[in-house]
Design a protein around this motif. Structure first.
Motif, mmCIF file in Angstrom:
data_model
loop_
_atom_site.group_PDB
_atom_site.id
_atom_site.type_symbol
_atom_site.label_atom_id
_atom_site.label_comp_id
_atom_site.label_asym_id
_atom_site.label_seq_id
_atom_site.Cartn_x
_atom_site.Cartn_y
_atom_site.Cartn_z
ATOM 1 N N PRO A 1 -46.034 24.336 19.242
ATOM 2 C CA PRO A 1 -46.812 25.144 20.172
ATOM 3 C C PRO A 1 -45.778 25.775 21.335
ATOM 4 C CG PRO A 1 -47.671 22.996 20.132
ATOM 5 C CD PRO A 1 -46.378 23.071 19.044
ATOM 6 N N VAL A 2 -45.906 26.881 21.477
ATOM 7 C CA VAL A 2 -45.097 27.525 22.610
ATOM 8 C C VAL A 2 -46.122 28.395 23.316
ATOM 9 C CG1 VAL A 2 -42.855 27.514 21.472
ATOM 10 C CG2 VAL A 2 -44.498 29.666 21.201
ATOM 11 N N TYR A 3 -45.991 28.369 24.766
ATOM 12 C CA TYR A 3 -46.682 28.979 25.680
ATOM 13 C C TYR A 3 -45.832 29.872 26.899
ATOM 14 C CZ TYR A 3 -49.779 25.340 23.856
ATOM 15 O OH TYR A 3 -50.437 24.706 23.249
ATOM 16 N N ARG A 4 -46.318 30.775 26.904
ATOM 17 C CA ARG A 4 -45.805 31.790 28.141
ATOM 18 C C ARG A 4 -46.286 31.356 29.480
ATOM 19 N NH1 ARG A 4 -46.913 37.119 29.209
ATOM 20 N NH2 ARG A 4 -48.435 37.168 27.837
ATOM 21 N N VAL A 5 -45.271 30.767 30.454
ATOM 22 C CA VAL A 5 -45.769 30.239 31.658
ATOM 23 C C VAL A 5 -45.223 31.022 32.920
ATOM 24 C CG1 VAL A 5 -46.107 28.107 30.482
ATOM 25 C CG2 VAL A 5 -44.038 28.673 31.567
ATOM 26 N N GLY A 6 -44.522 31.855 32.688
ATOM 27 C CA GLY A 6 -43.981 32.613 33.671
ATOM 28 C C GLY A 6 -42.951 33.991 33.392
ATOM 29 N N ARG A 7 -42.114 34.109 34.441
ATOM 30 C CA ARG A 7 -41.511 35.493 34.468
ATOM 31 C C ARG A 7 -40.049 35.166 35.264
ATOM 32 N NH1 ARG A 7 -44.142 38.794 37.709
ATOM 33 N NH2 ARG A 7 -42.679 38.137 39.445
ATOM 34 N N ILE A 8 -38.967 35.812 34.514
ATOM 35 C CA ILE A 8 -37.816 35.716 35.506
ATOM 36 C C ILE A 8 -37.561 36.786 36.171
ATOM 37 C CG2 ILE A 8 -35.042 35.823 34.972
ATOM 38 C CD1 ILE A 8 -36.443 33.215 34.146
ATOM 39 N N ASP A 9 -37.303 36.685 37.545
ATOM 40 C CA ASP A 9 -37.072 37.483 38.447
ATOM 41 C C ASP A 9 -35.760 37.773 38.806
ATOM 42 O OD1 ASP A 9 -39.923 37.402 38.835
ATOM 43 O OD2 ASP A 9 -39.553 35.571 40.225
ATOM 44 N N ALA A 10 -35.276 38.816 39.451
ATOM 45 C CA ALA A 10 -34.132 39.080 39.988
ATOM 46 C C ALA A 10 -33.820 38.133 41.369
ATOM 47 C CB ALA A 10 -33.797 40.713 40.298
ATOM 48 N N GLN A 11 -34.788 38.186 42.269
ATOM 49 C CA GLN A 11 -34.861 37.544 43.405
ATOM 50 C C GLN A 11 -34.420 36.032 42.960
ATOM 51 O OE1 GLN A 11 -38.473 37.521 45.475
ATOM 52 N NE2 GLN A 11 -37.601 36.065 46.944
ATOM 53 N N PRO A 12 -33.385 35.311 43.682
ATOM 54 C CA PRO A 12 -33.221 33.937 43.285
ATOM 55 C C PRO A 12 -34.240 33.010 43.742
ATOM 56 C CG PRO A 12 -31.235 34.933 44.329
ATOM 57 C CD PRO A 12 -32.367 35.887 44.500
ATOM 58 N N GLY A 13 -34.357 31.773 43.275
ATOM 59 C CA GLY A 13 -35.234 30.653 43.671
ATOM 60 C C GLY A 13 -36.324 30.591 42.592
ATOM 61 N N LEU A 14 -37.250 29.560 42.646
ATOM 62 C CA LEU A 14 -38.189 29.331 41.956
ATOM 63 C C LEU A 14 -39.502 29.374 42.707
ATOM 64 C CD1 LEU A 14 -39.557 28.315 39.294
ATOM 65 C CD2 LEU A 14 -39.037 25.929 39.920
ATOM 66 N N ARG A 15 -40.450 30.347 42.227
ATOM 67 C CA ARG A 15 -42.000 30.242 42.707
ATOM 68 C C ARG A 15 -42.918 29.904 41.992
ATOM 69 N NH1 ARG A 15 -38.124 33.610 44.522
ATOM 70 N NH2 ARG A 15 -38.089 34.509 42.292
ATOM 71 N N VAL A 16 -43.509 28.963 42.720
ATOM 72 C CA VAL A 16 -44.773 28.675 41.751
ATOM 73 C C VAL A 16 -46.027 29.114 42.353
ATOM 74 C CG1 VAL A 16 -46.047 26.436 40.858
ATOM 75 C CG2 VAL A 16 -43.540 26.420 41.340
ATOM 76 N N VAL A 17 -46.743 29.693 41.318
ATOM 77 C CA VAL A 17 -48.141 30.224 41.833
ATOM 78 C C VAL A 17 -49.383 29.720 41.217
ATOM 79 C CG1 VAL A 17 -46.966 32.586 42.259
ATOM 80 C CG2 VAL A 17 -48.049 31.964 40.137
#
Lengths: 324, 324
Positions: free
Chosen positions: A289-305
């Motif tokens: 099983p595979v799940y889409r869980v987010g998006r890569i951003d140009a802005q550095p850092g990890l943001r959890v929403v």
């Protein structure tokens, strides 16, 4: 029992001796070196992991599960690179030649090796404090290895399987949480018998732009991908896949186990949005099983929403349950 | 100091990062796997050795010499197969991140690595009882590896360098013998800073019919060659090369150190009699002295003879000096 007897009895098996060529192993155990025949046009992928009691496994683990896990964590590194497993080398320091340990350990080791068609081609045994080192080798067609460095802005962020159960089991062992017996057995399996995602990794060749396996926790391991790729990411906590057992726990426990649970050995990977259907097909093809869980951003850092897209401040803060 | 800092400070060096392609290392430290590019038409030779304190080295050894020796014993396995060194993987368990130890250890390790053009391409570090595992990889043209199994009746039996000094040093450490300080320093060097015979091994490709390195003692290691080749040998004790220090010791000490001295890391090899001149040339070409010390026989078993050709009964019997 001397070193040579020990190797002959537990580690020099028929399967390899009988048909080593099938795996590109021209000569295995028994000379100064093993002789391996690389597949023309391929790169070799190599990784080493050393396991020490109390740090990588508990004294309570069965030898059979330990044999499985020692190889599994290494196969997981091959999986993260999309490599096909070929050969491994085992170095083992043992306080004494404990036959019950060796019988169980080698059984668990070879069961997993056989399932992945990887051959024990050599290694070393010695007396000493318990220490297990495996160096594993696999192949990909030249230039097709999945690396940490290829994630690009606007790529989808994907995760396989479920996250956090191994950390949940560890907390039960630590006595900071308790679970009903059958639930504990379930999450303990994830800690002690991780299934390396080799088939998925292979299916993602030419499809994923980057990949890593989750061994130190999703946030930390994803951080390596972001750093090497020079990008950032937004991670949707509500979309992270979790077991029913973990899903029934309080939110703060879920959050910490999902983001900081080590020993998951799932793959985290990125792929362009236009590849979504093909990624889902790769999951089906590899029965993972595979799940889409987010998006890569140009802005550095990890943001959890959170589920509403609101930023969670300090998502890795520890929680009260573990302090009581 | 955490694991990543430790790796960055002591083990992730410029030389490799700067020009990894020169060695076939496409990608070294920093991803889930290293990516290696095998040379087309070559076999990969792989060996692993695990070193534990008290068994493979004494606590008195300097970290710099230990770094040298940990790699040297592995390079010696490549030498015995006639392989050209390419890449190695270091797994290191340390009780604590001891900077003096790490600085010395990595210095000794890289000095030897640089001398042989071999690249540290990956590995693992962890907290735990001191344990050093190195997995080493080299190449030979396909089918040209020197193996233990190729000795034939009437082949000459050869040895490189000198034998027995490392064992002599060990006995001084054990307190069973004593030596003047400058003599002890000399034999101690052989124990702590062995020089792997890589150049000789390479020069013997296509020339030697079998080879092994002396790590457990000449008699025992030669025994592996005889067993794998299905032959026997006659060894001329008087012709075994030895240092001036060992040569001045009583005969029984000489005999035991020559035949049972571990940690020599010289090569023992066989070659047809008609190749004598070419073997001597290989020694000159690699700046390594080589000596003809016996003959391979069709009759199984190892026979040790004295200067007059008389059979020595029980040549491996221990001697009184070590018992007093």
């Amino acid at each position: 029992m001397g070193e040579f007897d020990l190797i002959a009895r537990y580690f020099a098996r028929g399967a390899m001796a009988a048909n080593p060529d099938a795996f590109g192993v021209v000569l295995g155990i028994g000379d100064d070196c093993a002789v391996l025949a690389p597949t023309p046009g391929h790169h070799w992928l190599v990784s080493a992991d050393m396991l020490v009691e109390g740090r990588h496994f508990l004294s309570t683990v069965s030898p059979r599960r330990l044999g499985h896990k020692a190889l599994a964590v290494n196969l997981s590194d091959l999986a993260a690179c999309g490599a096909s497993p070929r050969a491994f080398f085992l170095s083992l320091a043992l306080p004494r030649a404990d036959e019950a340990f060796l019988a169980g350990f080698s059984q668990g080791l070879f069961e997993l090796a056989d399932a992945h068609g990887i051959v024990l081609a050599g290694g070393d045994t010695t007396a000493g404090p318990l220490n297990i080192n495996i160096t594993v080798m696999g192949e990909t067609p030249r230039g097709q290895a999945l690396l940490r460095s290829g994630a690009r802005a606007d790529d989808d962020l994907w995760v396989s399987g479920t996250l956090g159960d191994a950390r949940l089991a560890l907390e039960v062992f630590r006595g900071t949480l308790s679970l009903p017996g059958h639930q504990f057995d379930e999450v303990r399996l994830r800690m002690e018998l991780p299934e390396p995602r080799v088939a998925l990794g292979r299916a993602l060749r030419g499809l994923a732009t980057s990949a890593i396996d989750v061994s130190d926790g999703l946030a930390g391991d994803l951080g390596h991908v972001l750093a090497r790729s020079g990008v950032g990411a937004t991670l949707r906590l509500a979309d992270l896949p979790r077991s029913a057992v973990l899903g029934a726990m309080p939110q703060d426990i879920q959050q910490l186990c999902l983001l900081s649970g080590g020993d998951d050995y799932e793959l985290v990977f990125t792929a362009p949005a236009e590849a979504r259907e093909r990624v889902l097909a790769a999951g089906r093809e590899s029965a993972t099983p595979v799940y889409r869980v987010g998006r890569i951003d140009a802005q550095p850092g990890l943001r959890v929403v959170d589920g509403a897209g609101r930023l969670i401040e300090q998502p890795l803060q520890s929680f009260d349950h573990f302090k009581s």
